[in-house]
Design a protein around this motif. Structure first.
Motif, PDB file in Angstrom:
ATOM      1  N   ARG A 179       0.830  -1.205   0.000  1.00 31.66           N
ATOM      2  CA  ARG A 179       0.000   0.000   0.000  1.00 31.66           C
ATOM      3  C   ARG A 179       0.863   1.252   0.000  1.00 31.66           C
ATOM      4  O   ARG A 179       1.905   1.319   0.652  1.00 31.66           O
ATOM      5  N   LEU A 180       0.396   2.276  -0.718  1.00 26.62           N
ATOM      6  CA  LEU A 180       1.082   3.560  -0.770  1.00 26.62           C
ATOM      7  C   LEU A 180       0.500   4.550   0.235  1.00 26.62           C
ATOM      8  O   LEU A 180       1.225   5.379   0.779  1.00 26.62           O
ATOM      9  N   ALA A 374      -8.146   3.357  -5.732  1.00 33.71           N
ATOM     10  CA  ALA A 374      -7.711   2.075  -5.177  1.00 33.71           C
ATOM     11  C   ALA A 374      -7.033   1.216  -6.226  1.00 33.71           C
ATOM     12  O   ALA A 374      -6.022   0.558  -5.951  1.00 33.71           O
ATOM     13  N   LEU A 375      -7.576   1.213  -7.436  1.00 30.16           N
ATOM     14  CA  LEU A 375      -6.934   0.469  -8.517  1.00 30.16           C
ATOM     15  C   LEU A 375      -5.530   0.999  -8.770  1.00 30.16           C
ATOM     16  O   LEU A 375      -4.571   0.230  -8.912  1.00 30.16           O
ATOM     17  N   GLY A 376      -5.391   2.322  -8.840  1.00 25.78           N
ATOM     18  CA  GLY A 376      -4.085   2.908  -9.055  1.00 25.78           C
ATOM     19  C   GLY A 376      -3.097   2.576  -7.954  1.00 25.78           C
ATOM     20  O   GLY A 376      -1.925   2.287  -8.208  1.00 25.78           O
ATOM     21  N   GLU A 377      -3.580   2.607  -6.707  1.00 20.95           N
ATOM     22  CA  GLU A 377      -2.703   2.267  -5.591  1.00 20.95           C
ATOM     23  C   GLU A 377      -2.231   0.822  -5.695  1.00 20.95           C
ATOM     24  O   GLU A 377      -1.056   0.520  -5.447  1.00 20.95           O
ATOM     25  N   LEU A 378      -3.127  -0.082  -6.072  1.00 21.74           N
ATOM     26  CA  LEU A 378      -2.761  -1.490  -6.190  1.00 21.74           C
ATOM     27  C   LEU A 378      -1.630  -1.693  -7.176  1.00 21.74           C
ATOM     28  O   LEU A 378      -0.707  -2.479  -6.928  1.00 21.74           O
ATOM     29  N   TRP A 431      -5.086  11.473   0.350  1.00 24.00           N
ATOM     30  CA  TRP A 431      -4.850  10.391   1.295  1.00 24.00           C
ATOM     31  C   TRP A 431      -5.907   9.317   1.095  1.00 24.00           C
ATOM     32  O   TRP A 431      -7.093   9.611   0.956  1.00 24.00           O
ATOM     33  N   MET A 432      -5.500   8.061   1.125  1.00 23.10           N
ATOM     34  CA  MET A 432      -6.406   6.955   0.802  1.00 23.10           C
ATOM     35  C   MET A 432      -6.489   5.920   1.927  1.00 23.10           C
ATOM     36  O   MET A 432      -6.861   4.785   1.701  1.00 23.10           O
ATOM     37  N   ARG A 433      -6.148   6.314   3.123  1.00 23.31           N
ATOM     38  CA  ARG A 433      -6.080   5.345   4.211  1.00 23.31           C
ATOM     39  C   ARG A 433      -7.447   4.797   4.602  1.00 23.31           C
ATOM     40  O   ARG A 433      -7.546   3.723   5.190  1.00 23.31           O
TER      41      ARG A 433
END
Length: 467
Positions: A179-180, A374-378, A431-433
């Motif tokens: 995870r980023l 989320a797709l980009g983070e993956l 932020w995507m937490r």
């Protein structure tokens, strides 16, 4: 381990979205367009029935840019693509993996759409949107979030559609994801956007202190160079370093015109600072010209495909022509984005650098932007174009109760700005937490009772393009 599912129902809805400012890319200007919502009900083998959701704008004149078609014609194609895909996804009631379901139907989807004169990029829209809702339901049924579920390959993603890869290469890639937690926003400068002064590209109230900028091109080398000079002068006033990308949206007629622009970037003193900060050029030529035109000496530059990415074969074909990358957009298919990231990682080990970028077809606040993030983070995207917050005022026509629910569930991603809930950009980053609830990057679904059923294509479209 992959779980198996059977699709029990798929329903489509829409909601109007008015833009806060015109968005011109390529030859089209968008002021408003509907947002699609998908509701999928599935039965997860041994676990029961679950509901998932997905969303995306029905964007005119991007999936199909043929000049003889009106914007409404191209939106009707997307609606038809959805309906064809729904019939295919509901045609069998047996249990299979989420990716197996997609893989078994994508060929028939493209074939059926071709019979109605719907091109492959638009044909893929229907499965892409349904797949997001199905995956959301599957993850909810398993009680896991998107990232953890995909690391364990809950969807059963394999190499059956990508013979240049092996199953174990896909599995290893997923298992190695980390995870980023955040992504930098790449700020778009559209062809009608203000450049200088207040409200211009260097105004922090407009660019959200972004360190990345995506500059749209119009297709005329001289006019584009003059405009880039103006933009570069403004960006030079920023008190921090920055990077840029260029996007032509298929507007450059051929390699000759593209070469003229690239030459200007390399030799014009006024463009030197911008050129030194250039990361890549996106989809310069029309998709049909792309496949007829090896880049040759231009391959020394990092150039990527976007609209030409209309099949699982597109990225390898583009690589053979000298292209270095491909865009990820969830509206083109989340599984294709993932396998393209596997390819880029594999090819980069073998030699030259290949990459997948994060682009945006104005993903709106809520489901669409969260699932695309989320797709980009993956797949490891560290900066992504995010148009929704710039061209649309917050959640636009979304009912207040629904917008409030999204903000409460995802407080790191949204903020209340004088009564309007917007994306919360922290010094250029999102932020995507909070995108860790069971499901596909959301713990909230839209208020289905406030949505209208998807409008059906007009009889004229069906009559003209059916056989």
């Amino acid at each position: 381990m992959p779980l198996r599912l059977a699709v029990r129902d798929i329903a489509f809805f829409e909601r109007p979205v008015r833009f806060a400012r015109p968005f011109r890319f390529g030859a089209v200007v968008i002021n408003a367009t509907p947002q699609l919502f998908v509701r999928a009900e599935i039965e997860v083998e041994g676990k029961g029935t679950f509901v998932g959701a997905g969303a995306e704008l029905l964007v005119p004149k991007w999936f199909d840019k043929r000049p003889e078609l009106s914007p409404d014609d191209t939106v009707a194609e997307l609606r038809r693509s959805l309906m064809i895909a729904r019939e295919l996804y509901l045609s069998h009631s047996c249990f299979e993996t989420a990716f197996g379901l997609h893989a078994a139907r994508i060929g028939a989807q493209v074939e059926s759409c071709t019979k109605e004169d719907i091109p492959p990029l638009a044909a893929a829209y229907g499965p892409a949107e349904i797949d997001k809702a199905i995956l959301d339901a599957l993850l909810r049924g398993a009680g896991v979030n998107f990232f953890d579920g995909m690391i364990s390959n809950i969807a059963g993603l394999d190499a059956r559609l990508t013979p240049d890869l092996a199953d174990d290469e896909v599995a290893r890639f997923l298992a190695g994801r980390r995870r980023l937690g955040r992504v930098a926003v790449r700020h778009t400068v559209g062809l009608t956007d203000k450049i200088e002064g207040e409200g211009g590209v260097a105004d922090p109230a407009e660019n959200a202190r972004s360190q990345y900028f995506k500059l749209k091109l119009g297709g005329d080398p001289d006019a584009d160079a003059a405009r880039l000079d103006r933009i570069g002068q403004e960006l030079a006033t920023l008190p921090y370093d920055h990077r840029v990308t260029l996007d032509a949206n298929e507007q450059y007629a051929d390699l000759t015109a593209l070469g003229q622009l690239v030459d200007r970037l390399g030799r014009d003193h006024a463009l030197r600072a911008l050129s030194e900060r250039l990361l890549y050029i996106e989809q310069p030529m029309p998709r049909d010209i792309t496949w007829q035109s090896p880049l040759g000496s231009l391959a020394r530059h990092e150039i990527i495909i976007d609209e030409a990415d209309d099949s699982y074969d597109a990225f390898p074909m583009a690589r053979g022509l000298g292209y270095r990358g491909v865009s990820s957009k969830s509206c083109k298919g989340l599984y294709k984005s993932i396998v393209n990231a596997v390819r880029a990682a594999k090819w980069s080990v073998e030699g030259r650098n290949y990459f997948v970028t994060g682009e945006d077809l104005t993903c709106q606040a809520g489901l669409a932007v969260q699932q695309d993030l989320a797709l980009g983070e993956l797949i490891g995207i560290t900066h992504a174009e995010r148009n929704g917050h710039h061209y649309v005022d917050g959640f636009a026509e979304t009912p207040p109760a629904e917008t409030q629910a999204f903000m409460v569930a995802h407080p790191d991603l949204y903020r209340n700005d004088a009564g309007t809930i917007r994306l919360s950009i922290h010094e250029g980053d999102l932020w995507m937490r909070s995108l860790t609830a069971p499901g596909f990057a959301t713990s909230v679904h839209p208020d289905w009772s406030t949505l209208s059923p998807l409008a059906r294509p007009t009889p004229k479209i069906l009559q003209e393009h059916s056989i």
